[in-house]
Enzyme design. Structure first.
Site, PDB file in Angstrom:
ATOM      1  N   LYS A  73       0.853  -1.180   0.000  1.00  0.00           N
ATOM      2  CA  LYS A  73       0.000   0.000   0.000  1.00  0.00           C
ATOM      3  C   LYS A  73       0.897   1.241   0.000  1.00  0.00           C
ATOM      4  CE  LYS A  73      -3.726  -2.095  -0.379  1.00  0.00           C
ATOM      5  NZ  LYS A  73      -4.467  -1.922  -1.634  1.00  0.00           N
ATOM      6  N   ASP A 121       0.541  -0.612  -4.964  1.00  0.00           N
ATOM      7  CA  ASP A 121      -0.830  -0.139  -5.164  1.00  0.00           C
ATOM      8  C   ASP A 121      -0.991   1.230  -4.502  1.00  0.00           C
ATOM      9  OD1 ASP A 121      -3.500   0.235  -5.530  1.00  0.00           O
ATOM     10  OD2 ASP A 121      -4.160  -1.488  -4.344  1.00  0.00           O
ATOM     11  N   GLU A 172      -0.051  -0.229  -9.605  1.00  0.00           N
ATOM     12  CA  GLU A 172      -1.519  -0.359  -9.574  1.00  0.00           C
ATOM     13  C   GLU A 172      -2.176   0.965  -9.231  1.00  0.00           C
ATOM     14  OE1 GLU A 172      -3.086  -3.811  -7.628  1.00  0.00           O
ATOM     15  OE2 GLU A 172      -4.898  -2.777  -6.980  1.00  0.00           O
ATOM     16  N   ASP A 184      -7.617  -0.671 -10.984  1.00  0.00           N
ATOM     17  CA  ASP A 184      -8.504  -1.226  -9.958  1.00  0.00           C
ATOM     18  C   ASP A 184      -9.708  -0.311  -9.736  1.00  0.00           C
ATOM     19  OD1 ASP A 184      -9.758  -2.203  -7.704  1.00  0.00           O
ATOM     20  OD2 ASP A 184      -7.967  -2.426  -6.499  1.00  0.00           O
ATOM     21  N   LYS A 208     -13.468  -6.515  -8.567  1.00  0.00           N
ATOM     22  CA  LYS A 208     -14.074  -6.574  -7.238  1.00  0.00           C
ATOM     23  C   LYS A 208     -15.573  -6.808  -7.403  1.00  0.00           C
ATOM     24  CE  LYS A 208     -10.910  -3.897  -4.369  1.00  0.00           C
ATOM     25  NZ  LYS A 208      -9.715  -3.468  -5.081  1.00  0.00           N
TER      26      LYS A 208
HETATM   27 MG    MG Z   1      -6.034  -2.059  -5.501  1.00  0.00          MG
END
Ligand code: MG
Length: 368
Positions: free
Chosen positions: A165, A193, A218, A241, A265
């Site tokens: 992250k 990401d 990402e 994403d 997702k």
């Molecule tokens: Mg992501």
């Protein structure tokens, strides 16, 4: 088969690690999951779940999911839960947008379709491809040293795919990526990401600074156009994403060569019916996928396992076992991570049996 009742439950899912932090100073310590039971005139019940990643991640939040389900549920009584296309059209006609609201209901109806046919959801979605699915592990935002140290810890749990992250200060993020990459072993996969957290110039600067690092980038920026600009600048493999909110974006992204991988997702696109449609399109167009959801417990982890396990192996970039991140289990039969991998149940439907003592009394009931 007809829907005779819908029951809605709420369950708190605290995290083993205390909190989960990502870009923009965002964090969640207890996830707020909504569980839906769809009851039918044939005595079968289907189960679904939706769990937004707090209110600041996507245009979705837990109480919004419940308000939306309360709006939709009365309009679905009497509908055939096995006619998933018809049911989705009915939901989309009754409520414009708000795809995450519809996800748990759609998921419960897939569970019913499996139970009624005696087949697992993975079988209905194309069949179990291979023995199991490799998972990724998200590494909560922290100092470069602390994040790098997580690689060895999570590898000891069987993971080989790691998602850092980032999305913060450029210099710190460059250090995070380099420190984590130094811990990789052959075969490991590292993804940085940013969760939309970089402005475009920061994203260009960071991606430039890691051109020699074995890392995927990402969702660097907030908008599709900004991500596309970064994509055209960097030589690193690229994942979209947050902006992948439906099939239109996938078509556009493929036309623009905007990504190599998408994160699919389930609730973000409106449920398993629409996620499967996108999955099949990506397979046909050669786009690999991380198959997951915004968060969740046992039922969402089961749904992820079925969609991921039924995806051809070379298009499965990874998947997520959210139920291992949280301290509360509320369904028996849910898939459990083994050596960093997850397998979909072969039982009919999603293969989960909710533990009613954990779910408690429903918050709201419609129909009988
Ligand atoms: Mg992501």
């Amino acid at each position: 088969m007809r829907i005779t009742g819908i029951r809605m439950f709420q369950v708190d899912l605290p995290l083993h690690e205390g909190s989960y932090k990502w870009s923009g100073g965002n964090s969640v310590s207890v996830f707020d999951a909504t569980v839906v039971a769809v009851d039918t005139d044939e005595g079968l019940t289907g189960w679904g779940e939706v769990c937004p990643l707090g209110p600041a991640y996507l245009p979705a939040y837990a109480r919004g999911a419940r308000a939306g389900i309360a709006e939709l549920a009365p309009q679905l009584l009497g509908a055939d839960p096995l006619a998933l296309g018809v049911l989705n059209e009915r939901m989309d006609s009754a409520m414009r947008g708000h795809p995450y609201v519809k996800s748990a209901i759609d998921m419960a109806c897939w569970d019913l379709l499996g139970k009624a046919s005696g087949l697992s959801v993975a079988t209905l979605m194309g069949g179990h491809a291979g023995d199991d699915v490799a998972l990724y592990r998200a590494i909560s935002q922290d100092t470069p040293e602390a994040m790098a140290a997580r690689i060895a810890q999570y590898r000891s749990e069987g993971y080989t795919k790691f998602q850092l992250k980032v999305g913060g200060d450029a210099d710190t993020d460059i250090q995070r990526i380099r420190a984590a990459a130094a811990e990789l072993l052959p075969g490991d996969v590292l993804v940085a990401d940013a969760n939309t957290g970089w402005t475009q110039h920061v994203a260009v600067r960071v991606t430039d600074a890691v051109r020699d690092v074995n890392v995927y980038i990402e969702q660097p920026c907030l908008t599709y156009e900004q991500c596309l600009a970064v994509r055209r600048h960097t030589n690193r493999p690229f994942v979209l994403d947050e902006v992948v909110d439906g099939i239109d974006l996938v078509v556009r992204g493929v036309a623009d060569q905007a990504m190599d991988v998408i994160n699919l997702k389930i609730s973000k696109v409106g449920g398993l019916t629409k996620a499967r449609q996108i999955r099949d399109l990506c397979v046909s167009l050669g786009i690999a996928m991380t198959i997951e959801d915004t968060w969740g417990g046992d039922i969402i982890t089961a749904a992820i396992a079925h969609l991921a396990h039924s995806t051809p192996e070379r298009f499965r970039f990874s998947a997520t076992d959210f139920n291992s991140y949280v301290t509360v289990a509320f369904a028996e039969g849910a898939p459990q991570r083994t050596h960093g991998r997850l397998a979909a149940s072969r039982e009919p439907g999603l293969g989960v049996r909710p533990i009613m003592d954990v779910l408690g009394a429903p918050l709201q009931v419609w129909g009988s």
